[in-house]
Design a protein around this motif. Sequence first.
Motif, short mmCIF file in Angstrom:
data_model
loop_
_atom_site.label_atom_id
_atom_site.label_comp_id
_atom_site.label_asym_id
_atom_site.label_seq_id
_atom_site.Cartn_x
_atom_site.Cartn_y
_atom_site.Cartn_z
N ARG A 92 0.82 -1.21 0.00
CA ARG A 92 0.00 0.00 0.00
C ARG A 92 0.86 1.26 0.00
O ARG A 92 0.56 2.23 -0.69
CB ARG A 92 -0.92 -0.01 1.22
CG ARG A 92 -2.04 -1.05 1.15
CD ARG A 92 -2.85 -1.04 2.43
NE ARG A 92 -3.97 -1.96 2.36
CZ ARG A 92 -4.78 -2.21 3.37
NH1 ARG A 92 -4.59 -1.62 4.56
NH2 ARG A 92 -5.78 -3.06 3.23
N HIS A 93 1.94 1.23 0.79
CA HIS A 93 2.83 2.40 0.81
C HIS A 93 3.51 2.59 -0.53
O HIS A 93 3.68 3.74 -0.98
CB HIS A 93 3.87 2.21 1.92
CG HIS A 93 4.90 3.29 1.95
ND1 HIS A 93 4.64 4.56 2.43
CD2 HIS A 93 6.21 3.29 1.55
CE1 HIS A 93 5.73 5.30 2.32
NE2 HIS A 93 6.69 4.56 1.80
N ARG A 94 3.88 1.50 -1.17
CA ARG A 94 4.56 1.61 -2.47
C ARG A 94 3.62 2.17 -3.53
O ARG A 94 4.03 2.93 -4.41
CB ARG A 94 5.08 0.24 -2.89
CG ARG A 94 5.86 0.23 -4.20
CD ARG A 94 7.14 1.01 -4.06
NE ARG A 94 7.92 1.05 -5.30
CZ ARG A 94 7.70 1.90 -6.29
NH1 ARG A 94 6.75 2.82 -6.19
NH2 ARG A 94 8.46 1.87 -7.37
N ARG A 95 2.36 1.79 -3.48
CA ARG A 95 1.40 2.22 -4.49
C ARG A 95 0.77 3.57 -4.17
O ARG A 95 0.20 4.21 -5.05
CB ARG A 95 0.29 1.18 -4.64
CG ARG A 95 0.80 -0.17 -5.15
CD ARG A 95 -0.34 -1.18 -5.18
NE ARG A 95 -1.43 -0.74 -6.04
CZ ARG A 95 -1.51 -0.97 -7.34
NH1 ARG A 95 -0.53 -1.66 -7.94
NH2 ARG A 95 -2.53 -0.54 -8.06
N ALA A 96 0.86 4.00 -2.92
CA ALA A 96 0.24 5.27 -2.53
C ALA A 96 1.08 6.44 -3.03
O ALA A 96 2.30 6.34 -3.17
CB ALA A 96 0.10 5.34 -1.02
N PRO A 97 0.43 7.57 -3.32
CA PRO A 97 1.20 8.75 -3.75
C PRO A 97 2.06 9.27 -2.60
O PRO A 97 1.64 9.28 -1.44
CB PRO A 97 0.11 9.76 -4.14
CG PRO A 97 -1.12 9.29 -3.41
CD PRO A 97 -1.01 7.80 -3.32
N HIS A 98 3.26 9.70 -2.92
CA HIS A 98 4.20 10.18 -1.91
C HIS A 98 4.30 11.69 -1.86
O HIS A 98 5.04 12.23 -1.05
CB HIS A 98 5.59 9.59 -2.18
CG HIS A 98 5.62 8.10 -2.13
ND1 HIS A 98 5.44 7.37 -0.97
CD2 HIS A 98 5.79 7.16 -3.11
CE1 HIS A 98 5.52 6.08 -1.21
NE2 HIS A 98 5.72 5.93 -2.51
N ARG A 99 3.57 12.37 -2.72
CA ARG A 99 3.50 13.82 -2.69
C ARG A 99 2.07 14.22 -2.39
O ARG A 99 1.17 13.99 -3.19
CB ARG A 99 3.97 14.42 -4.03
CG ARG A 99 5.43 14.18 -4.35
CD ARG A 99 5.81 14.81 -5.67
NE ARG A 99 7.24 14.66 -5.96
CZ ARG A 99 7.76 13.62 -6.57
NH1 ARG A 99 6.97 12.62 -6.96
NH2 ARG A 99 9.05 13.54 -6.79
N LEU A 100 1.88 14.83 -1.21
CA LEU A 100 0.55 15.23 -0.76
C LEU A 100 0.52 16.74 -0.58
O LEU A 100 1.46 17.33 -0.04
CB LEU A 100 0.19 14.54 0.56
CG LEU A 100 0.28 13.01 0.56
CD1 LEU A 100 -0.03 12.47 1.95
CD2 LEU A 100 -0.68 12.41 -0.46
#
Length: 312
Positions: A92-100
Amino acid sequence: MSRHSDEPPMRARIPADVEREDRVAFGLTWHQLVILTLTGLLLYAAWTAVATLVPPWLFLVGAVPIAGAAFFLAVGRRDGISLDRWLLNAVRHRRAPHRLVPADGPITPAPAWVATTAGPGDRLPLPAPLQLPARGITDDGLIDLGPDGTTRLVTASTVAFGLRTAAEQNGLVAAFARWLHSLDGPTQVHVQAQRVDLTHLADRLRADAPGLPHPALEEAARAHAAFLDDLAARWELLHRQVTVAVRSTRSPGHTVHQAAEAVRALSGCEVAARELGPEDTAAVLAGALNPSAALGPAVHRPGADFDESEQL
């Protein structure tokens, strides 16, 4: 001398596995049994389908690694959680966007003529809206959590526990235990240690020293400024900020009542506590989002009216 002066200090054993899941059979939890059972059923279904085509020894060669991986996945742990959940969180962390970024809705993509240098098709991935659990702060100082209810923050002082006698320590522990047993909703006690910078305080003392009405007072001010400089150079001074978050999923009035009860109960532990208003609540939340910010004595701290002689 009190007849309770020789009372032994109270001891309480706190198990380290208070969140351990119940063991159902063979020392395994329901979660582990489901993984192993599903793996066994899948291997049995595969053997039923290929029994007439594949020799048993060849099927075992392929089934043993699968069964071993399932067993390792079920009983293995990493960072305090089961290995399957850890791997799921990693995916989930790998697929989640890392820029919010703060936004009220979906992010509008850039026009096609805007050139970037990374990402699929030589384009940077779009940032995602930053979703915080808190929706806002009410006029009463409550943190609106939407469907999760409301939270009220209470700031509390510390207690010089080690300087008390055994009887006094037992009284403090008993009073704190009564408060814990009275809780009927989620409550979090957050203790944050931050560095204290005394430089500007020493500089202010030196600047104000010439204006004092007597030379002895000026000399004392300069000596105290030198003491503060020496104290800061020899020791790492910390300020401990204790915040109690009381949450309720009922009504905002129930949250206010729970916070007032927390203040009353903590007073029995000789802890000075008070509920935070909207401004102080916003300051605490801002500090939680930027915990590395330097804390100096000129910075306003919620609950700074407490006696900080026990907090350094």
